[in-house]
Design a protein around this motif. Structure first.
Motif, PDB file in Angstrom:
ATOM      1  N   CYS A 139       9.531  90.379  31.322  1.00  0.00           N
ATOM      2  CA  CYS A 139       9.940  89.125  30.688  1.00  0.00           C
ATOM      3  C   CYS A 139      10.936  88.411  31.587  1.00  0.00           C
ATOM      4  O   CYS A 139      11.991  88.968  31.921  1.00  0.00           O
ATOM      5  CB  CYS A 139      10.559  89.403  29.326  1.00  0.00           C
ATOM      6  SG  CYS A 139       9.432  90.227  28.172  1.00  0.00           S
ATOM      7  N   PHE A 140      10.594  87.193  31.997  1.00  0.00           N
ATOM      8  CA  PHE A 140      11.426  86.388  32.879  1.00  0.00           C
ATOM      9  C   PHE A 140      12.138  85.300  32.077  1.00  0.00           C
ATOM     10  O   PHE A 140      11.548  84.704  31.167  1.00  0.00           O
ATOM     11  CB  PHE A 140      10.580  85.694  33.945  1.00  0.00           C
ATOM     12  CG  PHE A 140       9.924  86.595  34.937  1.00  0.00           C
ATOM     13  CD1 PHE A 140      10.481  86.787  36.199  1.00  0.00           C
ATOM     14  CD2 PHE A 140       8.731  87.240  34.646  1.00  0.00           C
ATOM     15  CE1 PHE A 140       9.869  87.596  37.140  1.00  0.00           C
ATOM     16  CE2 PHE A 140       8.106  88.050  35.578  1.00  0.00           C
ATOM     17  CZ  PHE A 140       8.680  88.232  36.830  1.00  0.00           C
ATOM     18  N   GLY A 141      13.381  85.027  32.429  1.00  0.00           N
ATOM     19  CA  GLY A 141      14.127  83.930  31.830  1.00  0.00           C
ATOM     20  C   GLY A 141      15.184  83.454  32.801  1.00  0.00           C
ATOM     21  O   GLY A 141      15.533  84.158  33.756  1.00  0.00           O
ATOM     22  N   GLY A 142      15.720  82.267  32.558  1.00  0.00           N
ATOM     23  CA  GLY A 142      16.595  81.651  33.550  1.00  0.00           C
ATOM     24  C   GLY A 142      17.901  82.357  33.813  1.00  0.00           C
ATOM     25  O   GLY A 142      18.201  82.730  34.947  1.00  0.00           O
ATOM     26  N   GLY A 173      16.627  82.216  37.535  1.00  0.00           N
ATOM     27  CA  GLY A 173      17.302  81.014  37.973  1.00  0.00           C
ATOM     28  C   GLY A 173      16.608  79.762  37.459  1.00  0.00           C
ATOM     29  O   GLY A 173      15.882  79.797  36.468  1.00  0.00           O
ATOM     30  N   ILE A 174      16.831  78.631  38.147  1.00  0.00           N
ATOM     31  CA  ILE A 174      16.287  77.346  37.717  1.00  0.00           C
ATOM     32  C   ILE A 174      15.254  76.842  38.720  1.00  0.00           C
ATOM     33  O   ILE A 174      15.512  76.777  39.919  1.00  0.00           O
ATOM     34  CB  ILE A 174      17.403  76.293  37.567  1.00  0.00           C
ATOM     35  CG1 ILE A 174      18.412  76.734  36.507  1.00  0.00           C
ATOM     36  CG2 ILE A 174      16.817  74.931  37.204  1.00  0.00           C
ATOM     37  CD1 ILE A 174      19.572  75.765  36.332  1.00  0.00           C
ATOM     38  N   GLY A 175      14.085  76.484  38.217  1.00  0.00           N
ATOM     39  CA  GLY A 175      13.059  75.858  39.039  1.00  0.00           C
ATOM     40  C   GLY A 175      12.120  76.843  39.711  1.00  0.00           C
ATOM     41  O   GLY A 175      12.411  78.036  39.849  1.00  0.00           O
ATOM     42  N   ILE A 176      10.973  76.325  40.143  1.00  0.00           N
ATOM     43  CA  ILE A 176       9.942  77.164  40.763  1.00  0.00           C
ATOM     44  C   ILE A 176      10.420  77.842  42.047  1.00  0.00           C
ATOM     45  O   ILE A 176      10.116  79.023  42.270  1.00  0.00           O
ATOM     46  CB  ILE A 176       8.660  76.347  41.023  1.00  0.00           C
ATOM     47  CG1 ILE A 176       8.014  75.945  39.689  1.00  0.00           C
ATOM     48  CG2 ILE A 176       7.662  77.144  41.859  1.00  0.00           C
ATOM     49  CD1 ILE A 176       6.791  75.055  39.845  1.00  0.00           C
ATOM     50  N   CYS A 178       5.552  70.723  33.837  1.00  0.00           N
ATOM     51  CA  CYS A 178       6.528  71.379  34.701  1.00  0.00           C
ATOM     52  C   CYS A 178       7.029  70.358  35.716  1.00  0.00           C
ATOM     53  O   CYS A 178       6.271  69.876  36.557  1.00  0.00           O
ATOM     54  CB  CYS A 178       5.886  72.566  35.410  1.00  0.00           C
ATOM     55  SG  CYS A 178       7.015  73.498  36.460  1.00  0.00           S
ATOM     56  N   ALA A 179       8.303  70.013  35.603  1.00  0.00           N
ATOM     57  CA  ALA A 179       8.893  68.987  36.465  1.00  0.00           C
ATOM     58  C   ALA A 179       9.535  69.610  37.695  1.00  0.00           C
ATOM     59  O   ALA A 179       9.859  70.800  37.724  1.00  0.00           O
ATOM     60  CB  ALA A 179       9.925  68.175  35.685  1.00  0.00           C
ATOM     61  N   ASP A 180       9.752  68.765  38.720  1.00  0.00           N
ATOM     62  CA  ASP A 180      10.353  69.232  39.965  1.00  0.00           C
ATOM     63  C   ASP A 180      11.866  69.312  39.892  1.00  0.00           C
ATOM     64  O   ASP A 180      12.496  69.943  40.731  1.00  0.00           O
ATOM     65  CB  ASP A 180       9.958  68.311  41.124  1.00  0.00           C
ATOM     66  CG  ASP A 180       8.491  68.446  41.488  1.00  0.00           C
ATOM     67  OD1 ASP A 180       7.916  69.529  41.265  1.00  0.00           O
ATOM     68  OD2 ASP A 180       7.911  67.454  41.983  1.00  0.00           O
ATOM     69  N   MET A 214      10.792  73.529  33.960  1.00  0.00           N
ATOM     70  CA  MET A 214      10.777  73.485  35.421  1.00  0.00           C
ATOM     71  C   MET A 214      10.166  74.710  36.106  1.00  0.00           C
ATOM     72  O   MET A 214      10.274  74.836  37.322  1.00  0.00           O
ATOM     73  CB  MET A 214      12.209  73.281  35.937  1.00  0.00           C
ATOM     74  CG  MET A 214      12.848  71.977  35.501  1.00  0.00           C
ATOM     75  SD  MET A 214      14.608  71.881  35.909  1.00  0.00           S
ATOM     76  CE  MET A 214      14.557  72.059  37.679  1.00  0.00           C
ATOM     77  N   GLU A 215       9.529  75.598  35.340  1.00  0.00           N
ATOM     78  CA  GLU A 215       9.019  76.831  35.953  1.00  0.00           C
ATOM     79  C   GLU A 215       7.581  77.177  35.599  1.00  0.00           C
ATOM     80  O   GLU A 215       6.933  77.962  36.297  1.00  0.00           O
ATOM     81  CB  GLU A 215       9.904  78.028  35.569  1.00  0.00           C
ATOM     82  CG  GLU A 215      11.319  77.992  36.108  1.00  0.00           C
ATOM     83  CD  GLU A 215      12.286  77.213  35.240  1.00  0.00           C
ATOM     84  OE1 GLU A 215      13.354  76.819  35.732  1.00  0.00           O
ATOM     85  OE2 GLU A 215      11.961  76.999  34.041  1.00  0.00           O
ATOM     86  N   SER A 216       7.067  76.650  34.496  1.00  0.00           N
ATOM     87  CA  SER A 216       5.793  77.129  33.935  1.00  0.00           C
ATOM     88  C   SER A 216       4.626  77.058  34.909  1.00  0.00           C
ATOM     89  O   SER A 216       3.802  77.975  34.973  1.00  0.00           O
ATOM     90  CB  SER A 216       5.453  76.347  32.666  1.00  0.00           C
ATOM     91  OG  SER A 216       5.366  74.952  32.933  1.00  0.00           O
TER      92      SER A 216
END
Length: 311
Positions: A58-61, A109-112, A209-211, A249-251
């Motif tokens: 399970c991943f989370g920020g 963390g935050i973002g891809i 999913c935004a940049d 921001m990651e999906s």
């Protein structure tokens, strides 16, 4: 070294009826693989002994959120007597990797870009550990579109800012398209874990999913902005008309990499606000903290269900 050569023989490992794909022939030439950002090694650590029983990741920020989730799932699985979950990435401050029985709880963390680093090292970790039938989840937060804040969205489709289900990245100067193919069976199973007695709604929807957090999500409160409120709301309405229910921001990278590795994966996020009502959060921290547990509850039910089926 013989064990390492055996592991790398085909650069893939059968996990039940699925194969985790490393897709990197170069790994065969390594005498040791340092999983640098989580301070682990497939030679210096006995990864099979430490992680061979892992079934779910399970991943989370945030590291703190994933520590709380590790404690939560530990309690749900009746593992409290084993003591508090250990952070196996404790020798680095990049990410956290907590383990509670067959569950890993990992911060990304935050973002891809940040997600992709830990994702690749976790894929190699479960490969070297000999794990079987592993399922990945992203459990996190998002901004909703026309949904009541606190609603859980299970992503049945993930798209980029151009509404394409494709993760684009530049490799050696060339733009590569990675398809983001959602596991529809897993999505249905997750959505079915909601109960009528829940004090929150669970829906299926399309996740954009935004940049980035500001311009990429159409906000007007960042340091930079060249669009007006009217343009923003026109764009938000277009997204909603195209079935978009939430944005984060990651999906896209997460689903695309799960598909590429042949790993079952799903995104389950709670909405913290309705973007038609504003760009910033006004809800008190206590309620926000409660809302963040909602996707964890859904995923926890799925995990318990699958463990019960296999016992």
């Amino acid at each position: 070294m013989d064990a390492l050569k055996e592991q790398n023989q085909d650069a893939k490992l059968i996990t039940g009826n699925r194969e985790v794909r490393l897709n990197n022939e170069n790994l065969k030439r390594l005498t040791e693989d340092h999983l640098y950002h989580i301070a682990l090694s497939n030679v210096q650590h006995d990864l099979r002994q430490l992680f061979g029983d892992v079934k779910f990741v399970c991943f989370g920020g945030q590291s703190s959120r994933m520590e709380k989730f590790a404690s939560f799932i530990s309690k749900e699985l009746g593992l409290e007597d084993n003591g508090p979950p250990k952070n196996y990435a404790g020798n680095t401050d990049r990410y956290a990797v907590y383990k509670a029985g067959p569950v890993l709880s990992v911060s990304h963390g935050i973002g891809i870009p940040s997600l992709s680093i830990i994702f690749q090292e976790i894929v190699k970790l479960v490969y070297y550990a000999g794990c079987r039938d592993v399922t990945f989840f992203r459990i996190g937060t998002s901004g909703g579109l026309g949904l009541e804040p606190g609603t859980v969205v299970v992503s049945e489709r993930v798209v980029n800012g151009a509404l394409e289900p494709s993760y684009k990245m530049v490799v050696l100067g060339k733009t590569i398209d990675r398809p983001a193919v959602v596991d529809t069976t897993l999505v249905e199973d997750l959505a079915n874990c909601s109960l009528n007695s829940d004090n929150f709604k669970t829906v299926k929807g399309t996740t954009l999913c935004a940049d980035d957090f500001y311009e990429g999500q159409g906000r007007v409160d960042g340091a930079f902005c060249e669009h007006e409120d009217g343009e923003k709301f026109s764009w938000l309405r277009k997204l909603k008309d195209n079935g978009v229910t939430n944005m984060e921001m990651e999906s896209l990278g997460f689903i695309a990499m799960c598909h590429r590795a042949n790993i079952k994966g799903a995104v389950c996020c709670v909405t913290l606000l309705d973007r038609f009502e504003g760009d910033g959060l006004t809800t008190n921290r206590q309620l926000l903290s409660e809302w963040q547990t909602f996707p964890q509850i859904i995923v926890s039910r799925y995990i318990q269900q699958k463990l019960n089926e296999s016992s």
